[in-house]
Design a protein around this motif. Structure first.
Motif, short mmCIF file in Angstrom:
data_model
loop_
_atom_site.label_atom_id
_atom_site.label_comp_id
_atom_site.label_asym_id
_atom_site.label_seq_id
_atom_site.Cartn_x
_atom_site.Cartn_y
_atom_site.Cartn_z
N MET A 34 20.14 19.21 -2.26
CA MET A 34 19.93 18.24 -0.75
C MET A 34 18.60 18.13 -0.41
SD MET A 34 23.50 18.66 1.38
CE MET A 34 23.71 20.57 1.45
N ALA A 35 17.85 19.43 -0.52
CA ALA A 35 16.50 19.21 0.02
C ALA A 35 15.60 18.61 -0.79
CB ALA A 35 16.30 20.73 0.05
N ALA A 36 16.05 18.66 -2.23
CA ALA A 36 15.33 18.26 -3.20
C ALA A 36 15.47 16.57 -3.09
CB ALA A 36 15.67 18.42 -4.64
N MET A 37 16.60 16.27 -2.87
CA MET A 37 16.83 14.82 -2.65
C MET A 37 15.90 14.25 -1.42
SD MET A 37 21.10 14.56 -3.34
CE MET A 37 21.19 12.80 -3.00
N ALA A 38 16.17 15.04 -0.38
CA ALA A 38 15.47 14.47 0.89
C ALA A 38 13.83 14.46 0.58
CB ALA A 38 15.43 15.52 1.97
N ILE A 39 13.37 15.65 -0.07
CA ILE A 39 11.91 15.30 -0.31
C ILE A 39 11.46 14.36 -1.38
CG2 ILE A 39 10.12 16.67 -1.51
CD1 ILE A 39 11.26 19.10 -0.46
N GLY A 40 12.29 14.10 -2.44
CA GLY A 40 12.22 13.22 -3.07
C GLY A 40 12.33 11.63 -2.60
N THR A 41 13.21 11.42 -1.52
CA THR A 41 13.33 10.31 -1.10
C THR A 41 11.85 9.96 -0.22
OG1 THR A 41 15.78 10.32 -0.78
CG2 THR A 41 14.41 8.71 0.49
N GLY A 42 11.41 11.16 0.56
CA GLY A 42 10.11 10.91 1.20
C GLY A 42 9.16 10.62 0.27
N LEU A 43 9.12 11.19 -0.69
CA LEU A 43 7.88 11.03 -1.49
C LEU A 43 7.93 9.36 -2.21
CD1 LEU A 43 7.74 14.55 -3.64
CD2 LEU A 43 6.21 13.59 -1.61
N THR A 44 9.16 9.24 -2.71
CA THR A 44 9.38 7.66 -2.97
C THR A 44 8.74 6.65 -2.13
OG1 THR A 44 11.11 8.49 -4.45
CG2 THR A 44 11.16 6.24 -4.13
N VAL A 45 9.51 6.92 -0.82
CA VAL A 45 9.13 5.97 0.22
C VAL A 45 7.47 5.97 0.47
CG1 VAL A 45 9.34 5.62 2.75
CG2 VAL A 45 11.21 6.14 1.49
N ASP A 46 6.85 7.03 0.51
CA ASP A 46 5.54 7.14 0.63
C ASP A 46 4.99 6.47 -0.36
OD1 ASP A 46 3.02 8.03 2.13
OD2 ASP A 46 2.61 9.08 0.29
N ARG A 47 5.26 6.58 -1.62
CA ARG A 47 4.54 6.10 -2.83
C ARG A 47 4.72 4.24 -2.67
NH1 ARG A 47 0.30 5.81 -5.76
NH2 ARG A 47 0.70 4.75 -7.57
N PHE A 48 5.95 3.99 -2.46
CA PHE A 48 6.37 2.72 -2.22
C PHE A 48 5.50 2.11 -1.31
CE2 PHE A 48 10.68 1.80 -4.28
CZ PHE A 48 10.22 2.55 -5.35
N ARG A 49 5.16 2.53 -0.06
CA ARG A 49 4.01 2.24 1.05
C ARG A 49 2.71 1.93 0.65
NH1 ARG A 49 0.66 3.91 5.16
NH2 ARG A 49 0.96 2.98 6.99
N GLN A 50 2.34 3.04 -0.35
CA GLN A 50 1.04 3.04 -0.84
C GLN A 50 0.97 1.61 -1.99
OE1 GLN A 50 -1.53 4.67 0.14
NE2 GLN A 50 -0.34 5.89 1.44
N ASN A 51 2.12 1.57 -2.65
CA ASN A 51 2.06 0.31 -3.61
C ASN A 51 2.10 -0.93 -2.63
OD1 ASN A 51 2.23 2.24 -5.65
ND2 ASN A 51 4.62 1.98 -5.85
N ALA A 52 2.74 -1.03 -1.52
CA ALA A 52 2.72 -2.20 -0.81
C ALA A 52 1.34 -2.52 -0.15
CB ALA A 52 3.72 -2.14 0.39
N ILE A 53 0.83 -1.62 0.10
CA ILE A 53 -0.60 -1.69 0.66
C ILE A 53 -1.61 -2.08 -0.35
CG2 ILE A 53 -2.75 -0.49 1.72
CD1 ILE A 53 -0.64 1.19 3.24
N GLU A 54 -1.50 -1.38 -1.70
CA GLU A 54 -2.53 -1.82 -2.66
C GLU A 54 -2.29 -3.28 -3.14
OE1 GLU A 54 -4.60 -0.18 -4.17
OE2 GLU A 54 -4.49 1.41 -2.67
N SER A 55 -0.69 -3.75 -3.25
CA SER A 55 -0.56 -5.01 -3.44
C SER A 55 -1.09 -5.98 -2.64
CB SER A 55 0.90 -5.15 -3.60
OG SER A 55 1.54 -6.44 -3.89
N GLY A 56 -1.06 -5.67 -1.38
CA GLY A 56 -1.58 -6.41 -0.19
C GLY A 56 -3.11 -6.65 -0.27
N ARG A 57 -3.62 -5.61 -0.67
CA ARG A 57 -5.28 -5.73 -0.91
C ARG A 57 -5.42 -6.67 -1.98
NH1 ARG A 57 -7.14 0.58 -0.15
NH2 ARG A 57 -7.20 0.69 2.36
#
Length: 888
Positions: A34-57
């Motif tokens: 469960m901890a791995a799933m939570a951490i993995g979800t957080g990392l994935t969400v953060d990565r997607f945020r960076q991807n969205a900002i990069e795409s906007g740029r």
């Protein structure tokens, strides 16, 4: 099996010692997951945020790049226009402001301006101002309005700074409504004196209309600034912002107006929102294109994805919690069930099982062990000591021996794997295996191997003894002989007698295999009775036996033994109600007289036996060196025979068959001859048996068939050809196909071909033989029974098989015309054949008297030296030609 039992017992111990451990690990593993799933979800969400900002740029960078390229081209066109007008003005050679004013303020110049500015889209066209800032000409109006730009900043900068050639500035409009973006260029005299300027103006709305076509989306903006920070145009349009200077604030904001290309993230000075900013300077003008998009709008899609991922993660964790709960409940139930199953499995094992700990106390005991020895579960139970268990066995009668001594032996070797087989008082064989345990104890299995050991003994016996006679077989005999050969060095001679039962095949085929098997058993019994206990009697296979006579090399003693054996075998024996008299051929080889090598001795005994068979059977022969020479000669004959067909050494001769009623030749028998390049003509009696033994007779017989058919096709139509078919050819099952091929290839009519077979081909399998004869009949060929009267049951064959002719053997012809001759037999055969519509041919007719008797008895045909021996094809044709000429 032993390994599986040990692991089963270990599993039971582990289940008892670590019952809670698997569940603990399962729960810990669940929380880690469960901890791995939570951490993995957080990392994935953060990565997607960076991807969205990069795409906007990336999107903003692409937009400003395209806009900068577009406006570079547009303003370059503006510059070309202004420069052309200035060039036109300066071309007049004006060197003072007054002259410039008088020369430029004319209708003619207006027409020039109007011509050059035609097609331009701007606010006021091209306008010419003098050195005082007064409008003196315009491409759009004539006469011009009274307008002065002396108060404009761009006018004063161009007037006062000779180095300034162009200025861009947003000013309140004087030719239209609203502000205008003025692009002004200085007009200088020959010596750099300020004569005036040429300007053009466009509205911010014109730029903004193009900005809007890029479609950047909500919360996005596009603006054009002067490098000094002044805002020239922007969408969304805000009137109060136009003309404001934004070159101030943070270093990131200042960089927008200082660097050629910038992509950054900052708080907007216009609305205060965090924005992604991309800017690019124009290459030809001091202008900057700026595109922005709010961080909120950029991350809108990311927020939707984040909600989805968080929802999925929460649901997954919830599902995992539920699954862990269900697994926990299921595992607790399964542990209980596995314990029951383990008890059931152990109690249904075919082996008795016990497990003792390091303190010699019983941990596990299954039901099979209790039943195997008839013990009491009140004594043999978990917790009982090893010595008490063995003592209980001794008390109940399942253990013989000293209890203490046995226990001490087992305990002293607990650390080693032990295995031994003991016999119980009931005669059962028990295999006991002791395996060291991981924790210091041991695991013991007790397996009843009585049936397995007895089966192994039976298999071992079957591997070395003949199943029919229970005599030693060839394998056991060779082992015995190897020991005897080894003892030759100690001066212990021996002899080998090879014994072959004569005519056994005829008994087997005519009376059946049961009678044949019984005869072999009787022969084995009589051979045992003829030797002493030190001798070995063995069956080698089929109808061959051997005797290893120990301790003698005396030929007189061995001869007496052979005569005893022959006398014993010749005594009639009752086999399944059939009284049978047997006989044998015996070959004797003596060691060391005839060799001290096992293979040589066996071969020489075999050669002696075949010598006895070839010299009349029913006798014995002791090996002599000449037998080796004969064997070599036969092998050489076989080698030559294999090459004879390829070398074209065979010939077909033809012996005429004479019709006794007409005294004319109406057929011929094809007879094979071998003309050897060194031996000359080889007798068929010498090479035909070899060809049959080696299987070459099939290939040779097929060649003879083709040659005879081809030759007969050239004879007169009334002459038929007879060809002998060997038993080997007949059993090939392709005889009919080969006959059909020979007829087709030669063109011979099937009715002119006669195939001669002997009783030998019929004895083995009546049904199969009848099938082959029917196939030949369907081809249209004739079938003759050769050598009639020499076999076991010729009369029965006349009833069962479809023959066209009977050939009476020469043994019944040779004495015809003498007292007590065979005429009555010949007469009976002729009458039987006539009754079944069969022709008869007498073989070996050599005298005129024999011919006359056969003619009187009604025989159909004769062949023999009286008329002609077998002759080559060319000579036969001469004979047939003479007969044809005589008939004509």
């Amino acid at each position: 099996m032993g390994a599986s039992i040990r692991w089963t017992a270990r599993l039971r111990v582990l289940l008892r010692q670590w019952r809670g451990a698997p569940l603990t690990w399962l729960i810990v593993g669940g929380f880690v997951l469960m901890a791995a799933m939570a951490i993995g979800t957080g990392l994935t969400v953060d990565r997607f945020r960076q991807n969205a900002i990069e795409s906007g740029r990336d999107s903003l960078e692409s937009s400003v790049r395209l806009l900068a390229r577009h406006f570079d081209r547009e303003f370059e066109d503006f510059a070309v226009l202004q420069k052309s007008i200035i060039a036109e003005l300066e071309g007049h050679g004006i060197d003072s402001p007054d002259v410039f004013r008088s020369e430029m303020a004319t209708l003619a110049m207006h027409e020039v301006l109007r011509t050059k500015a035609s097609g331009w889209s701007d606010v006021a066209g091209a306008n010419v101002f003098d050195s005082r800032g007064v409008l003196i000409n315009s491409s759009k109006r004539w006469p011009v309005a009274d307008i002065s730009v002396s108060d404009r900043g761009y006018f004063n900068r161009l007037k006062n700074d000779p180095a300034a050639q162009e200025e861009i500035e947003v000013v309140p409009g004087r030719f239209g409504k609203g502000p205008a973006i003025v692009i002004a260029r200085r007009v200088s005299g020959p010596h750099g004196e300020f004569l005036g300027l040429v300007s053009r103006a466009i509205t911010p709305e014109q730029l903004e209309s193009f900005f809007a076509s890029t479609g950047l989306g909500e919360e996005s903006s596009i603006a054009m600034h002067h490098q000094n920070g002044q805002l020239l145009a922007r969408i969304p349009h805000v009137e109060d912002m136009i003309g404001q200077n934004y070159r101030k604030g943070s270093p990131e904001q200042m960089a927008v107006f200082e660097r050629t290309f910038v992509t950054t993230q900052l708080a907007s000075p216009m609305d205060g929102k965090d924005r992604i900013v991309a800017s690019r300077m124009l290459t030809g003008e001091p202008l900057v294109v700026v595109a922005t998009k709010s961080l909120d709008a950029t991350l809108a899609t990311w927020r939707t994805q984040t909600k989805f991922f968080v929802t999925v993660a929460v649901l997954s964790i919830g599902l995992l919690v539920l699954t862990l709960f269900l697994i926990f409940r299921q595992v607790t139930r399964r542990v209980s069930l596995e314990k029951q199953r383990l008890d059931t499995a152990m109690n249904t094992m075919t082996q008795g099982l016990l497990m003792f700990d390091q303190d010699e106390r019983l941990i596990v005991c299954n039901r099979r062990y209790i039943d195997l020895y008839g013990l009491s579960t009140a004594v043999v139970k978990p917790g009982a000591y090893f010595r008490d268990v063995i003592q209980h066995r001794a008390d109940t009668g399942s253990f013989d021996g000293d209890v203490d001594s046995y226990c001490d032996d087992i305990l002293n070797s607990v650390g080693r794997i032990q295995s031994n087989i003991v016999e119980t008082s009931a005669g059962r064989l028990i295999e006991i295996k002791n395996q060291p345990g991981a924790a210091g104890g041991w695991l013991a299995t007790h397996d009843d191997v009585t049936e397995r050991i007895r089966a192994d003994e039976r298999i071992a016996h079957m591997a070395h003894y003949d199943a029919l006679t229970d005599l030693p077989n060839r394998v056991l005999m060779r082992g015995h002989l190897e020991r005897r050969v080894a003892e030759l060095a100690q001066g212990k001679p021996f002899a080998i007698l090879y014994i072959d039962v004569d005519e056994f095949k005829g008994v087997n085929d005519s009376l059946g295999h049961e009678v044949g098997d019984e005869l072999l058993r009787q022969v084995a019994s009589r051979l045992r009775a003829c030797v002493s206990g030190n001798d070995l009697v063995a069956r080698l296979g089929g109808d061959e036996f051997a005797i290893i006579k120990a301790g003698t090399c005396d030929q007189a003693e061995l001869t007496a033994l052979a005569e005893r054996i022959l006398k014993s075998l010749r005594t009639p024996v009752d086999c399944k109600g059939q009284e049978i008299t047997s006989d044998a051929s015996i070959g004797i080889a003596i060691a060391p007289d005839h060799g001290d090598n096992l293979e040589d001795l066996l071969k020489r005994a075999d050669l002696a036996m075949y010598a006895a068979k070839s010299e009349g059977r029913g006798t014995y022969r002791i090996f002599v060196p000449e037998y080796d020479a004969k064997a070599r000669q036969r092998r050489q004959l076989e080698l030559d025979l294999r090459q004879a067909l390829a070398r074209d050494e065979f010939e077909v001769h033809y012996q005429p068959l004479v019709d006794l009623s007409a005294n004319v030749v109406n057929g011929c028998e094809a007879l094979l001859r071998w003309r050897h390049p060194e031996r000359g003509m080889v007798s068929p009696a010498d090479f035909i048996p070899v060809a049959e033994d080696t299987g070459l007779i099939s290939e040779i017989g097929e060649w003879v068939l083709k040659q005879a058919c081809t030759e007969a096709a050239s004879w007169p139509a009334g002459i038929h050809i007879a060809v002998n078919v060997s038993p080997v050819q007949f059993r090939s099952k392709t005889l009919a196909l080969k006959v059909a091929a020979a007829l087709a290839e030669s063109g011979l009519a099937p009715g002119r071909l006669e195939l001669e077979i002997t009783e030998t081909v019929l004895i083995r399998d009546d049904a199969e033989a009848l099938t082959i004869l029917q196939q030949l009949r369907e081809l249209g060929v004739r079938i003759a029974l050769d050598d009639f009267g020499t076999g076991y049951s010729s009369l029965s064959y006349l009833h069962r098989f479809p023959f066209d002719k009977i050939k009476i053997d020469r043994s019944f012809i040779s004495d015809i015309g003498e007292p007590e001759d065979s005429s009555p037999i010949v007469q009976a055969v002729v009458h039987m054949a006539a009754a079944r519509h069969m022709a008869t041919t007498a073989e070996g007719v050599e005298t005129e008297a024999q011919r006359e008797v056969l003619q009187r008895l009604g025989c159909s045909q004769m062949q023999g030296w009286l008329f002609s021996p077998a002759v080559p094809a060319a000579k036969l044709k001469q004979l047939l030609s003479k007969q044809a000429a005589a008939a004509a």
